[in-house]
Enzyme design. Sequence first.
Site, PDB file in Angstrom:
ATOM      1  N   GLN A  98     -24.486  34.835  39.537  1.00 52.65           N
ATOM      2  CA  GLN A  98     -25.465  34.107  38.724  1.00 52.65           C
ATOM      3  C   GLN A  98     -24.701  33.478  37.561  1.00 52.65           C
ATOM      4  O   GLN A  98     -24.170  34.197  36.709  1.00 52.65           O
ATOM      5  CB  GLN A  98     -26.539  35.052  38.202  1.00 52.65           C
ATOM      6  CG  GLN A  98     -27.576  34.323  37.365  1.00 52.65           C
ATOM      7  CD  GLN A  98     -28.757  35.203  36.979  1.00 52.65           C
ATOM      8  OE1 GLN A  98     -28.596  36.196  36.286  1.00 52.65           O
ATOM      9  NE2 GLN A  98     -29.939  34.829  37.430  1.00 52.65           N
ATOM     10  N   TYR A 173     -33.031  31.094  28.896  1.00 51.99           N
ATOM     11  CA  TYR A 173     -31.612  30.805  28.644  1.00 51.99           C
ATOM     12  C   TYR A 173     -31.435  29.299  28.441  1.00 51.99           C
ATOM     13  O   TYR A 173     -32.390  28.537  28.530  1.00 51.99           O
ATOM     14  CB  TYR A 173     -30.753  31.350  29.793  1.00 51.99           C
ATOM     15  CG  TYR A 173     -30.834  32.860  29.896  1.00 51.99           C
ATOM     16  CD1 TYR A 173     -30.221  33.670  28.949  1.00 51.99           C
ATOM     17  CD2 TYR A 173     -31.573  33.473  30.899  1.00 51.99           C
ATOM     18  CE1 TYR A 173     -30.331  35.055  29.013  1.00 51.99           C
ATOM     19  CE2 TYR A 173     -31.678  34.851  30.973  1.00 51.99           C
ATOM     20  CZ  TYR A 173     -31.057  35.643  30.018  1.00 51.99           C
ATOM     21  OH  TYR A 173     -31.165  37.004  30.080  1.00 51.99           O
ATOM     22  N   ALA A 346     -35.979  42.344  43.354  1.00 44.97           N
ATOM     23  CA  ALA A 346     -35.168  42.998  42.327  1.00 44.97           C
ATOM     24  C   ALA A 346     -35.468  44.492  42.277  1.00 44.97           C
ATOM     25  O   ALA A 346     -34.708  45.321  42.779  1.00 44.97           O
ATOM     26  CB  ALA A 346     -35.406  42.347  40.973  1.00 44.97           C
ATOM     27  N   ARG A 347     -36.631  44.867  41.700  1.00 47.71           N
ATOM     28  CA  ARG A 347     -36.893  46.286  41.441  1.00 47.71           C
ATOM     29  C   ARG A 347     -36.950  47.138  42.705  1.00 47.71           C
ATOM     30  O   ARG A 347     -36.476  48.279  42.706  1.00 47.71           O
ATOM     31  CB  ARG A 347     -38.180  46.426  40.618  1.00 47.71           C
ATOM     32  CG  ARG A 347     -37.977  45.994  39.176  1.00 47.71           C
ATOM     33  CD  ARG A 347     -39.298  45.791  38.466  1.00 47.71           C
ATOM     34  NE  ARG A 347     -40.015  44.633  38.988  1.00 47.71           N
ATOM     35  CZ  ARG A 347     -41.169  44.189  38.532  1.00 47.71           C
ATOM     36  NH1 ARG A 347     -41.764  44.830  37.538  1.00 47.71           N
ATOM     37  NH2 ARG A 347     -41.737  43.112  39.034  1.00 47.71           N
TER      38      ARG A 347
HETATM   39  C1  LIG Z   1     -33.535  45.799  35.052  1.00 49.40           C
HETATM   40  C2  LIG Z   1     -33.717  44.343  35.332  1.00 49.40           C
HETATM   41  C3  LIG Z   1     -32.752  43.421  34.916  1.00 49.40           C
HETATM   42  C4  LIG Z   1     -32.898  42.053  35.207  1.00 49.40           C
HETATM   43  N1  LIG Z   1     -31.900  41.177  34.869  1.00 49.40           N
HETATM   44  C5  LIG Z   1     -31.972  39.886  35.297  1.00 49.40           C
HETATM   45  C6  LIG Z   1     -30.883  39.000  35.101  1.00 49.40           C
HETATM   46  O1  LIG Z   1     -29.828  39.356  34.590  1.00 49.40           O
HETATM   47  N2  LIG Z   1     -31.032  37.715  35.525  1.00 49.40           N
HETATM   48  C7  LIG Z   1     -32.173  37.287  36.136  1.00 49.40           C
HETATM   49  O2  LIG Z   1     -32.270  36.137  36.502  1.00 49.40           O
HETATM   50  N3  LIG Z   1     -33.217  38.110  36.320  1.00 49.40           N
HETATM   51  C8  LIG Z   1     -33.138  39.391  35.935  1.00 49.40           C
HETATM   52  N4  LIG Z   1     -34.175  40.249  36.187  1.00 49.40           N
HETATM   53  C9  LIG Z   1     -35.399  39.720  36.826  1.00 49.40           C
HETATM   54  C10 LIG Z   1     -35.377  39.890  38.340  1.00 49.40           C
HETATM   55  O3  LIG Z   1     -34.332  39.173  38.956  1.00 49.40           O
HETATM   56  C11 LIG Z   1     -36.708  39.411  38.954  1.00 49.40           C
HETATM   57  O4  LIG Z   1     -36.862  38.057  38.596  1.00 49.40           O
HETATM   58  C12 LIG Z   1     -37.922  40.227  38.475  1.00 49.40           C
HETATM   59  O5  LIG Z   1     -37.606  41.597  38.364  1.00 49.40           O
HETATM   60  C13 LIG Z   1     -39.103  40.075  39.431  1.00 49.40           C
HETATM   61  O6  LIG Z   1     -38.750  40.487  40.726  1.00 49.40           O
HETATM   62  P1  LIG Z   1     -39.228  41.914  41.355  1.00 49.40           P
HETATM   63  O7  LIG Z   1     -40.710  41.961  41.254  1.00 49.40           O
HETATM   64  O8  LIG Z   1     -38.730  41.864  42.766  1.00 49.40           O
HETATM   65  O9  LIG Z   1     -38.581  42.986  40.548  1.00 49.40           O
HETATM   66  C14 LIG Z   1     -34.050  41.615  35.896  1.00 49.40           C
HETATM   67  C15 LIG Z   1     -35.005  42.538  36.323  1.00 49.40           C
HETATM   68  C16 LIG Z   1     -34.850  43.893  36.053  1.00 49.40           C
HETATM   69  C17 LIG Z   1     -35.887  44.851  36.558  1.00 49.40           C
END
Ligand SMILES: Cc1cc2nc3c(=O)[nH]c(=O)nc-3n(C[C@H](O)[C@H](O)[C@H](O)COP(=O)(O)O)c2cc1C
Length: 408
Positions: A98, A173, A346-347
Amino acid sequence: VSDPFTPVHIGPLTLKNRIIKSATNEGMAPGGIPTKLLVEYHRRVAAGGAALTTVAYCAVEPDGRTFPDQICLDAESLPHLRVLTDAVHQAGGMACAQITHGGAFNFLPELSCGLPLSSSGGINPPGLMVGRLRKQAMTTADMDALARQFAEAAKQAEQVGFDAVEIHMGHGYLLSQFISPAINKRSDGWGGTAAKRVRFPVQVLKAVLDAVGDRLAVICKYSVTEGIKGGASLMDSQTVAQKLEAAGAHLLVLSAGLNVEAPWAIFGSPLPVEVTNTVKNPILRAGARLSQLKQPKTPFAHRYLRESALAIREAVAMPLAYLGGAQSLADIQQSLDDGFDTVAMARALLHDPELPNKYQAGTESESGCTACNECVVQMYTAGGTRCVLNSQNDVGLNQQPAVGANSL
Ligand SMILES: Cc1cc2nc3c(=O)[nH]c(=O)nc-3n(C[C@H](O)[C@H](O)[C@H](O)COP(=O)(O)O)c2cc1C
């Protein structure tokens, strides 16, 4: 029902299936040096069956970090990232870096550029938390220089074996500071209509495509809905998608929210109040807590970004990744049935990186993630980001650079 375990073409890449691990800031690069734990983290995602794993927040230049303990794509970090991409490939996956710049959203103790850069100058709300009260508007020379830095960073990612880069255009950002009408107040050719606000992000995309686009997948992640009054409308976000498509982006990842102003919109559920513990100044911390308490108590819903993502699906023909609360096998299948080409998670994968293999084998069909968002609080702890339902991370591995004698 669509089958997630079929290959898909994203630019020059063929992903083995439709599942992408979305970036989760790992907190596994103290002083900017990727650790053995970071390597192990991404190796496990690849071994667990996701086609592509995304290494979070790789800054394109030192001032582009938001915190000192983040990776910058430079001579210091590159050898360690090579170890990571090798491990991912050996485990049967592909790796995405990224690439990003924080602009005015940064908490660095020192900046070489004086005031942080953004679309517009003036008071800087995120900076209030660290006492950096003002930001400066980028000149066209600044923009040209930064577009080149994004292209250089993409080339460096390629050199150390990454298969894809994701340009971060969301979450508040720098590039998001251009796209958002709530932040971009320019009255020249880079502000005003959505088409003008996305002009600099498109310049960056084109520079990256020119540099690596025939060999690497070039992905753009942006916030389709920003979660605040005065944020981008869905029509704006359709225009943004069309401009990115016209410039040749290979895949759009459809996110939401802004880190400071509307973090809950990223996650589709409230954040724990402890998140504000990272704010050092006690008065400002209290202020941050108060604003946290104001967050809507919307309960988490599977696929909470479906409606806004469908609006983008209608606006473009290019490959799109559904993102946001995709957890179960059915969530993935339904997202593909909706017409999305891939699903970013993500999660659910932070909780269990083995999930894709389990879904494919038919041994499980639901994720154990409760969307409690406690993982977000773990981000800058000694052991790095983790799911609190799992056992602790190995803190020792997070103190050892990826390259170097293995003391185990
Ligand atoms: C602990 C954590 C850290 C994250 N850090 C980033 C990041 O560095 N860059 C980014 O684009 N999104 C980041 N996200 C957002 C996730 O990529 C994603 O957009 C968001 O969690 C929704 O997806 P999900 O419902 O599958 O978790 C982060 C999410 C979590 C939970």
